[in-house]
Design an enzyme around this catalytic site. Structure first.
Site, mmCIF file in Angstrom:
data_model
loop_
_atom_site.group_PDB
_atom_site.id
_atom_site.type_symbol
_atom_site.label_atom_id
_atom_site.label_comp_id
_atom_site.label_asym_id
_atom_site.label_seq_id
_atom_site.Cartn_x
_atom_site.Cartn_y
_atom_site.Cartn_z
ATOM 1 N N GLY A 12 26.249 31.121 -23.552
ATOM 2 C CA GLY A 12 25.790 31.077 -24.949
ATOM 3 C C GLY A 12 25.720 32.511 -25.450
ATOM 4 N N GLY A 14 25.691 34.169 -28.043
ATOM 5 C CA GLY A 14 25.364 34.356 -29.458
ATOM 6 C C GLY A 14 24.304 35.433 -29.579
ATOM 7 N N GLY A 17 21.668 35.383 -26.474
ATOM 8 C CA GLY A 17 22.358 35.668 -25.205
ATOM 9 C C GLY A 17 22.840 37.111 -25.136
ATOM 10 N NE ARG A 40 34.953 32.119 -29.179
ATOM 11 C CZ ARG A 40 33.933 31.480 -29.737
ATOM 12 N NH1 ARG A 40 32.780 32.077 -29.859
ATOM 13 N NH2 ARG A 40 34.067 30.271 -30.207
ATOM 14 C CB ALA A 135 18.636 38.543 -31.916
ATOM 15 N NE ARG A 137 26.735 34.649 -33.288
ATOM 16 C CZ ARG A 137 27.518 33.612 -33.079
ATOM 17 N NH1 ARG A 137 28.553 33.714 -32.299
ATOM 18 N NH2 ARG A 137 27.267 32.458 -33.652
ATOM 19 C CE LYS A 186 10.392 29.068 -31.550
ATOM 20 N NZ LYS A 186 10.450 30.125 -32.490
ATOM 21 C CG ASN A 204 10.972 30.188 -42.993
ATOM 22 O OD1 ASN A 204 11.895 29.390 -43.158
ATOM 23 N ND2 ASN A 204 10.826 30.866 -41.857
ATOM 24 C CD GLU A 269 18.481 24.793 -31.921
ATOM 25 O OE1 GLU A 269 18.756 25.004 -30.727
ATOM 26 O OE2 GLU A 269 17.724 25.524 -32.577
HETATM 27 P P1 NAD Z 1 23.899 31.419 -31.667
HETATM 28 O O1 NAD Z 1 24.596 30.347 -32.417
HETATM 29 O O2 NAD Z 1 23.967 32.833 -32.170
HETATM 30 O O3 NAD Z 1 24.415 31.438 -30.157
HETATM 31 C C1 NAD Z 1 24.777 30.305 -29.436
HETATM 32 C C2 NAD Z 1 26.074 30.643 -28.721
HETATM 33 O O4 NAD Z 1 26.426 29.566 -27.866
HETATM 34 C C3 NAD Z 1 27.270 30.879 -29.656
HETATM 35 O O5 NAD Z 1 27.833 32.131 -29.386
HETATM 36 C C4 NAD Z 1 28.236 29.759 -29.288
HETATM 37 O O6 NAD Z 1 29.593 30.158 -29.383
HETATM 38 C C5 NAD Z 1 27.837 29.504 -27.847
HETATM 39 N N1 NAD Z 1 28.317 28.209 -27.378
HETATM 40 C C6 NAD Z 1 28.208 26.991 -27.998
HETATM 41 N N2 NAD Z 1 28.854 26.053 -27.275
HETATM 42 C C7 NAD Z 1 29.379 26.691 -26.195
HETATM 43 C C8 NAD Z 1 30.167 26.255 -25.093
HETATM 44 N N3 NAD Z 1 30.552 24.972 -24.961
HETATM 45 N N4 NAD Z 1 30.518 27.162 -24.160
HETATM 46 C C9 NAD Z 1 30.166 28.446 -24.278
HETATM 47 N N5 NAD Z 1 29.427 28.930 -25.301
HETATM 48 C C10 NAD Z 1 29.037 28.050 -26.256
HETATM 49 O O7 NAD Z 1 22.377 30.979 -31.515
HETATM 50 P P2 NAD Z 1 21.110 31.914 -31.218
HETATM 51 O O8 NAD Z 1 20.536 32.394 -32.501
HETATM 52 O O9 NAD Z 1 21.438 32.884 -30.156
HETATM 53 O O10 NAD Z 1 20.084 30.820 -30.667
HETATM 54 C C11 NAD Z 1 20.108 30.329 -29.347
HETATM 55 C C12 NAD Z 1 18.841 29.495 -29.137
HETATM 56 O O11 NAD Z 1 17.692 30.357 -29.261
HETATM 57 C C13 NAD Z 1 18.641 28.413 -30.209
HETATM 58 O O12 NAD Z 1 17.993 27.314 -29.615
HETATM 59 C C14 NAD Z 1 17.724 29.083 -31.224
HETATM 60 O O13 NAD Z 1 16.984 28.142 -31.976
HETATM 61 C C15 NAD Z 1 16.837 29.884 -30.279
HETATM 62 N N6 NAD Z 1 16.171 31.045 -30.890
HETATM 63 C C16 NAD Z 1 16.901 31.958 -31.596
HETATM 64 C C17 NAD Z 1 16.243 33.057 -32.136
HETATM 65 C C18 NAD Z 1 17.006 34.117 -32.897
HETATM 66 O O14 NAD Z 1 16.361 35.054 -33.414
HETATM 67 N N7 NAD Z 1 18.324 34.079 -32.984
HETATM 68 C C19 NAD Z 1 14.855 33.221 -31.955
HETATM 69 C C20 NAD Z 1 14.160 32.261 -31.219
HETATM 70 C C21 NAD Z 1 14.828 31.178 -30.685
HETATM 71 O O1 KPL Z 2 11.706 29.577 -35.363
HETATM 72 C C1 KPL Z 2 12.000 29.592 -36.539
HETATM 73 C C2 KPL Z 2 13.363 29.166 -36.903
HETATM 74 O O2 KPL Z 2 13.874 29.536 -37.955
HETATM 75 O O3 KPL Z 2 13.931 28.432 -36.082
HETATM 76 C C3 KPL Z 2 10.953 29.970 -37.573
HETATM 77 C C4 KPL Z 2 9.655 30.309 -36.859
HETATM 78 C C5 KPL Z 2 10.742 28.825 -38.507
HETATM 79 C C6 KPL Z 2 11.299 31.221 -38.320
HETATM 80 O O4 KPL Z 2 12.314 31.055 -39.256
#
Ligand code: NAD
Ligand code: KPL
Length: 302
Positions: A12, A14, A17, A40, A135, A137, A186, A204, A269
């Site tokens: 993952g 993204g 990751g 990729r 974070a 992208r 959460k 939000n 999700e």
């Molecule tokens: P993202 O979409 O940036 O990253 C997910 C990655 O998974 C993508 O790069 C996608 O290409 C990859 N992926 C999907 N299917 C795949 C497959 N079959 N094989 C390989 N790779 C695959 O998402 P994110 O923002 O990094 O979020 C990841 C999780 O963390 C989510 O559950 C999100 O809700 C949670 N989260 C994110 C943040 C944030 O700030 N970004 C904060 C807290 C929680």
């Molecule tokens: O976790 C979040 C999300 O967007 O998934 C909140 C806390 C709602 C912040 O945007």
């Protein structure tokens, strides 16, 4: 097992990751990104690494990476950072490389993936982590560390070792004996904020300016508090209402992850957030009307 000896494969690549992989790389820890396929990986090689903005200016980090299509060494420690609905499919691509009894840490929002994974691979040791790091992208193979947070990890006897190993740079990962409490917290916050921001297509903070949305937000919280009482665990959601309102204000300008997924035509999700909540409630004999309605409405948007 010494913290620094663990090699992490990160599935993952993204925002979250590559955030972890970037700090691990800068600290000389052993971690490799697992990219979806060979195409990729080719794109990644052309980009020559991940362009990471971790606080100062952007730097190009040549993080080790492999394709899920390649054969490689057995994987003993996997950090899974895909979105919840993509997790099982992503894992199925590397199933043959995951050692028997391997450790998998799920670092993602929502609940339900652990059960799905263990049904398929009961031999795995599946830990869970919940993070408030922020974070994003801006473009493929780029990451910006937008907000400092904290991460809790638990779910088994090695939580301390794993938390230490995943504490890289400023990413602070602590072991907890009650990861369920953190995950449910959460989940509850996400149930209150994410579906409504997706439905009303608002930031939000704008939920507070929309009387109907605000009423629904309170109903969602009422139903979760009712579930807590019903489960005989009212303390689990102590102060939830105040917490949700504080998160709404603290992230007022954010577009929630669910709103962004809907706007970008990606699967949301919802089934692992409100869907998990409603399934759980229904299993113990409770119907959560507002949450159920939001679940159906957001599903219809996806
Ligand atoms: P993202 O979409 O940036 O990253 C997910 C990655 O998974 C993508 O790069 C996608 O290409 C990859 N992926 C999907 N299917 C795949 C497959 N079959 N094989 C390989 N790779 C695959 O998402 P994110 O923002 O990094 O979020 C990841 C999780 O963390 C989510 O559950 C999100 O809700 C949670 N989260 C994110 C943040 C944030 O700030 N970004 C904060 C807290 C929680
Ligand atoms: O976790 C979040 C999300 O967007 O998934 C909140 C806390 C709602 C912040 O945007």
């Amino acid at each position: 097992m010494h913290t620094h000896e663990l090699h992490w494969s990160i599935l993952g690549a993204g925002a979250i990751g590559t955030l972890w992989a970037s700090y691990a790389f800068k600290q000389g820890r052993s971690a490799a990104l697992l990219l979806r396929d060979n195409a990729r990986l080719e794109d990644y090689r052309r980009a020559r690494g991940i362009l990471a903005t971790l606080g100062g200016s952007a730097e190009l980090l040549p993080l080790p990476a492999q394709s899920c299509e390649e054969d490689g060494a057995p994987i003993d420690h996997l950090l899974l950072t895909t979105k919840a609905p993509d997790s099982l499919k992503a894992l199925s691509r590397i199933d043959h490389r995951l050692s028997r009894g391997a450790t998998v840490v799920l670092l993602q929002n929502g609940l339900g993936v652990r059960e799905e994974l263990l049904q398929r691979r009961p031999d795995l040791h599946c830990y869970q982590a919940v993070t408030t790091e922020g974070a994003y992208r801006p473009a493929p193979f780029q990451v910006v560390h937008a907000g400092r947070g904290q991460t809790l990890l638990g779910g088994g006897p090695n939580a301390d070792v794993l938390a230490n190993s995943l504490s890289v740079g400023p990413l602070d990962v602590s072991a907890t004996e009650d990861i369920d409490a953190a995950l449910w917290r959460k989940l509850a916050v996400n149930c209150a904020i994410n579906p409504l921001t997706a439905l009303y297509r608002c930031r939000n903070g704008e939920l507070l300016d929309n009387p109907l949305a605000l009423q629904q937000l309170h109903q969602v919280i009422d139903e979760i508090l009712e579930l807590g009482e019903y489960m005989g665990q009212p303390a689990r959601f102590d102060g939830l209402r105040e917490q949700v309102l504080a998160v709404v204000r603290g992230t007022a300008l954010n577009r929630s992850s669910m709103l962004q997924d809907i706007e970008n035509g990606r699967p949301s999700e919802i089934d692992y957030i409100t869907g998990y909540l409603c399934r759980y409630a229904s299993d113990v004999g409770l119907t959560l009307d507002t949450n159920q309605q939001l679940l159906e409405q957001v599903r219809a948007l996806s």
